[in-house]
Design a protein around this motif. Sequence first.
Motif, PDB file in Angstrom:
ATOM      1  N   MET A   1       0.847  -1.177   0.000  1.00 50.35           N
ATOM      2  CA  MET A   1       0.000   0.000   0.000  1.00 50.35           C
ATOM      3  C   MET A   1       0.889   1.235   0.000  1.00 50.35           C
ATOM      4  O   MET A   1       1.923   1.269   0.658  1.00 50.35           O
ATOM      5  N   ARG A   2       0.470   2.251  -0.705  1.00 52.89           N
ATOM      6  CA  ARG A   2       1.245   3.488  -0.806  1.00 52.89           C
ATOM      7  C   ARG A   2       1.163   4.265   0.500  1.00 52.89           C
ATOM      8  O   ARG A   2       0.092   4.507   1.035  1.00 52.89           O
ATOM      9  N   SER A   3       2.320   4.697   0.993  1.00 54.35           N
ATOM     10  CA  SER A   3       2.342   5.422   2.261  1.00 54.35           C
ATOM     11  C   SER A   3       1.701   6.799   2.148  1.00 54.35           C
ATOM     12  O   SER A   3       1.193   7.324   3.131  1.00 54.35           O
ATOM     13  N   ASP A   4       1.681   7.396   0.930  1.00 57.45           N
ATOM     14  CA  ASP A   4       1.065   8.717   0.793  1.00 57.45           C
ATOM     15  C   ASP A   4      -0.458   8.636   0.929  1.00 57.45           C
ATOM     16  O   ASP A   4      -1.114   9.628   1.203  1.00 57.45           O
ATOM     17  N   LEU A   5      -1.028   7.440   0.769  1.00 57.07           N
ATOM     18  CA  LEU A   5      -2.457   7.278   1.001  1.00 57.07           C
ATOM     19  C   LEU A   5      -2.749   7.162   2.493  1.00 57.07           C
ATOM     20  O   LEU A   5      -3.792   7.591   2.967  1.00 57.07           O
ATOM     21  N   LEU A   6      -1.819   6.553   3.240  1.00 59.65           N
ATOM     22  CA  LEU A   6      -1.991   6.427   4.677  1.00 59.65           C
ATOM     23  C   LEU A   6      -1.711   7.741   5.393  1.00 59.65           C
ATOM     24  O   LEU A   6      -2.386   8.100   6.346  1.00 59.65           O
ATOM     25  N   PHE A   7      -0.696   8.455   4.946  1.00 59.89           N
ATOM     26  CA  PHE A   7      -0.287   9.709   5.565  1.00 59.89           C
ATOM     27  C   PHE A   7      -0.173  10.786   4.492  1.00 59.89           C
ATOM     28  O   PHE A   7       0.899  11.027   3.961  1.00 59.89           O
ATOM     29  N   PRO A   8      -1.297  11.424   4.144  1.00 55.09           N
ATOM     30  CA  PRO A   8      -1.236  12.476   3.133  1.00 55.09           C
ATOM     31  C   PRO A   8      -0.254  13.570   3.543  1.00 55.09           C
ATOM     32  O   PRO A   8       0.045  13.739   4.729  1.00 55.09           O
ATOM     33  N   VAL A   9       0.228  14.310   2.582  1.00 51.91           N
ATOM     34  CA  VAL A   9       1.179  15.391   2.839  1.00 51.91           C
ATOM     35  C   VAL A   9       0.604  16.320   3.897  1.00 51.91           C
ATOM     36  O   VAL A   9      -0.562  16.697   3.851  1.00 51.91           O
ATOM     37  N   GLY A  10       1.423  16.659   4.873  1.00 51.05           N
ATOM     38  CA  GLY A  10       0.991  17.566   5.922  1.00 51.05           C
ATOM     39  C   GLY A  10       0.360  16.884   7.120  1.00 51.05           C
ATOM     40  O   GLY A  10       0.100  17.512   8.125  1.00 51.05           O
ATOM     41  N   GLN A  11       0.117  15.579   7.029  1.00 48.71           N
ATOM     42  CA  GLN A  11      -0.470  14.844   8.150  1.00 48.71           C
ATOM     43  C   GLN A  11       0.659  14.313   9.040  1.00 48.71           C
ATOM     44  O   GLN A  11       1.688  13.869   8.545  1.00 48.71           O
ATOM     45  N   PRO A  12       0.457  14.348  10.360  1.00 45.15           N
ATOM     46  CA  PRO A  12       1.507  13.843  11.243  1.00 45.15           C
ATOM     47  C   PRO A  12       1.654  12.324  11.128  1.00 45.15           C
ATOM     48  O   PRO A  12       0.699  11.628  10.817  1.00 45.15           O
ATOM     49  N   LYS A  13       2.856  11.870  11.358  1.00 45.06           N
ATOM     50  CA  LYS A  13       3.092  10.427  11.401  1.00 45.06           C
ATOM     51  C   LYS A  13       3.007   9.989  12.858  1.00 45.06           C
ATOM     52  O   LYS A  13       3.255  10.756  13.771  1.00 45.06           O
ATOM     53  N   LEU A  14       2.633   8.746  13.062  1.00 44.53           N
ATOM     54  CA  LEU A  14       2.469   8.218  14.408  1.00 44.53           C
ATOM     55  C   LEU A  14       3.602   7.274  14.757  1.00 44.53           C
ATOM     56  O   LEU A  14       4.094   6.532  13.908  1.00 44.53           O
ATOM     57  N   THR A  15       4.003   7.311  16.009  1.00 41.90           N
ATOM     58  CA  THR A  15       4.953   6.365  16.566  1.00 41.90           C
ATOM     59  C   THR A  15       4.220   5.600  17.659  1.00 41.90           C
ATOM     60  O   THR A  15       3.503   6.197  18.462  1.00 41.90           O
ATOM     61  N   TYR A  16       4.381   4.295  17.679  1.00 39.77           N
ATOM     62  CA  TYR A  16       3.737   3.452  18.682  1.00 39.77           C
ATOM     63  C   TYR A  16       4.803   2.907  19.623  1.00 39.77           C
ATOM     64  O   TYR A  16       5.891   2.532  19.183  1.00 39.77           O
ATOM     65  N   CYS A  17       4.474   2.868  20.907  1.00 42.69           N
ATOM     66  CA  CYS A  17       5.406   2.264  21.858  1.00 42.69           C
ATOM     67  C   CYS A  17       4.632   1.658  23.024  1.00 42.69           C
ATOM     68  O   CYS A  17       3.501   2.068  23.320  1.00 42.69           O
ATOM     69  N   LYS A  18       5.250   0.669  23.647  1.00 38.06           N
ATOM     70  CA  LYS A  18       4.656   0.029  24.816  1.00 38.06           C
ATOM     71  C   LYS A  18       4.743   1.004  25.987  1.00 38.06           C
ATOM     72  O   LYS A  18       5.780   1.621  26.220  1.00 38.06           O
ATOM     73  N   LEU A  19       3.633   1.131  26.723  1.00 37.78           N
ATOM     74  CA  LEU A  19       3.620   1.961  27.910  1.00 37.78           C
ATOM     75  C   LEU A  19       3.964   1.095  29.118  1.00 37.78           C
ATOM     76  O   LEU A  19       3.521  -0.051  29.221  1.00 37.78           O
ATOM     77  N   LEU A  20       4.746   1.642  30.010  1.00 38.71           N
ATOM     78  CA  LEU A  20       5.227   0.922  31.184  1.00 38.71           C
ATOM     79  C   LEU A  20       4.614   1.513  32.450  1.00 38.71           C
ATOM     80  O   LEU A  20       4.076   2.635  32.423  1.00 38.71           O
ATOM     81  N   PRO A  21       4.694   0.796  33.564  1.00 39.54           N
ATOM     82  CA  PRO A  21       4.161   1.338  34.817  1.00 39.54           C
ATOM     83  C   PRO A  21       4.693   2.736  35.148  1.00 39.54           C
ATOM     84  O   PRO A  21       3.965   3.566  35.689  1.00 39.54           O
ATOM     85  N   ARG A  22       5.928   3.032  34.767  1.00 38.52           N
ATOM     86  CA  ARG A  22       6.488   4.363  35.043  1.00 38.52           C
ATOM     87  C   ARG A  22       5.792   5.473  34.247  1.00 38.52           C
ATOM     88  O   ARG A  22       5.970   6.650  34.531  1.00 38.52           O
ATOM     89  N   ASP A  23       5.010   5.101  33.216  1.00 36.97           N
ATOM     90  CA  ASP A  23       4.293   6.081  32.391  1.00 36.97           C
ATOM     91  C   ASP A  23       2.914   6.414  32.947  1.00 36.97           C
ATOM     92  O   ASP A  23       2.197   7.226  32.375  1.00 36.97           O
ATOM     93  N   ARG A  24       2.542   5.824  34.076  1.00 34.22           N
ATOM     94  CA  ARG A  24       1.190   5.966  34.619  1.00 34.22           C
ATOM     95  C   ARG A  24       0.788   7.430  34.822  1.00 34.22           C
ATOM     96  O   ARG A  24      -0.306   7.838  34.452  1.00 34.22           O
ATOM     97  N   ALA A  25       1.651   8.242  35.395  1.00 36.48           N
ATOM     98  CA  ALA A  25       1.316   9.649  35.656  1.00 36.48           C
ATOM     99  C   ALA A  25       1.050  10.405  34.357  1.00 36.48           C
ATOM    100  O   ALA A  25       0.141  11.244  34.300  1.00 36.48           O
ATOM    101  N   LEU A  26       1.814  10.115  33.312  1.00 39.57           N
ATOM    102  CA  LEU A  26       1.602  10.780  32.021  1.00 39.57           C
ATOM    103  C   LEU A  26       0.270  10.366  31.398  1.00 39.57           C
ATOM    104  O   LEU A  26      -0.452  11.203  30.841  1.00 39.57           O
ATOM    105  N   VAL A  27      -0.055   9.088  31.492  1.00 38.77           N
ATOM    106  CA  VAL A  27      -1.318   8.587  30.952  1.00 38.77           C
ATOM    107  C   VAL A  27      -2.485   9.195  31.729  1.00 38.77           C
ATOM    108  O   VAL A  27      -3.469   9.664  31.142  1.00 38.77           O
ATOM    109  N   GLU A  28      -2.362   9.222  33.040  1.00 38.39           N
ATOM    110  CA  GLU A  28      -3.419   9.796  33.868  1.00 38.39           C
ATOM    111  C   GLU A  28      -3.634  11.268  33.537  1.00 38.39           C
ATOM    112  O   GLU A  28      -4.766  11.719  33.374  1.00 38.39           O
TER     113      GLU A  28
END
Length: 72
Positions: A1-28
């Motif tokens: 699949m073409r990436s320009d269809l998933l993320f049109p010009v000017g659209q932000p790209k996403l980064t995914y990461c596992k959240l850990l117990p130390r991230d609880r305050a940020l999530v809250e």
Amino acid sequence: MRSDLLFPVGQPKLTYCKLLPRDRALVERHFLNLSPVSRHSRFSGFVSDSFIQAYCQSLLQPHSLVFGAFCQ
């Protein structure tokens, strides 16, 4: 699949990461800062600050598998 269809010009790209117990305050903080409409959409109903605090306390346990999506 073409990436320009998933993320049109000017659209932000996403980064995914596992959240850990130390991230609880940020999530809250993220959930507490949601507007009433966004809280309703996220939790399928209107929820209080105390509900969010309890939810976050149980969410990120050492055995949990939770991912966050972050705009770049």
